[in-house]
Design a protein around this motif. Sequence first.
Motif, PDB file in Angstrom:
ATOM      1  N   GLU A   1       0.840  -1.204   0.000  1.00  0.00           N
ATOM      2  CA  GLU A   1       0.000   0.000   0.000  1.00  0.00           C
ATOM      3  C   GLU A   1       0.871   1.249   0.000  1.00  0.00           C
ATOM      4  O   GLU A   1       0.607   2.213  -0.739  1.00  0.00           O
TER       5      GLU A   1
ATOM      6  N   HIS B   1       1.008   4.167  -2.901  1.00  0.00           N
ATOM      7  CA  HIS B   1       0.794   5.600  -2.653  1.00  0.00           C
ATOM      8  C   HIS B   1       2.001   6.420  -3.115  1.00  0.00           C
ATOM      9  O   HIS B   1       1.839   7.498  -3.708  1.00  0.00           O
ATOM     10  N   GLN B   2       3.200   5.918  -2.845  1.00  0.00           N
ATOM     11  CA  GLN B   2       4.398   6.634  -3.292  1.00  0.00           C
ATOM     12  C   GLN B   2       4.450   6.700  -4.810  1.00  0.00           C
ATOM     13  O   GLN B   2       4.796   7.737  -5.386  1.00  0.00           O
TER      14      GLN B   2
ATOM     15  N   ALA C   1       1.888   6.641  -6.838  1.00  0.00           N
ATOM     16  CA  ALA C   1       0.851   7.577  -7.280  1.00  0.00           C
ATOM     17  C   ALA C   1       1.324   9.020  -7.097  1.00  0.00           C
ATOM     18  O   ALA C   1       1.104   9.873  -7.974  1.00  0.00           O
ATOM     19  N   ARG C   2       1.972   9.315  -5.955  1.00  0.00           N
ATOM     20  CA  ARG C   2       2.482  10.674  -5.729  1.00  0.00           C
ATOM     21  C   ARG C   2       3.535  11.037  -6.772  1.00  0.00           C
ATOM     22  O   ARG C   2       3.531  12.149  -7.323  1.00  0.00           O
TER      23      ARG C   2
END
Length: 112
Positions: A78, A82-83, A85-86
Amino acid sequence: MPSLRAAAVILALALAASACSRNEAARTRHDLGATGKDLAGAAHQAAANPGWARAGAALRRVGRDIGAGARTGAAKAELAAHQGARTTRAETHRLAGGAPRAAHETRRANAG
């Protein structure tokens, strides 16, 4: 009278056969009952055996370890998602950063 004698012999054989059958049935019932008691005793001994208790505890520990590893792996996945996506969002904004300015300048040049 030979048929009466044959009937008596047949009757005697039938009675003997039925007596054997009852005896065999009683013996079989007894054997099955004893087998059931033996199996129940063996199951009780196995349940009370410390080795089985240790094996059960070891299996529970392994299950907890597997669960903890799965939760850790899911949390790491997860975080990586998220990393990613950023990073993708930042790179997209960086690449598109000049596009609105260029469009504005093009509109101004065409208008004027």
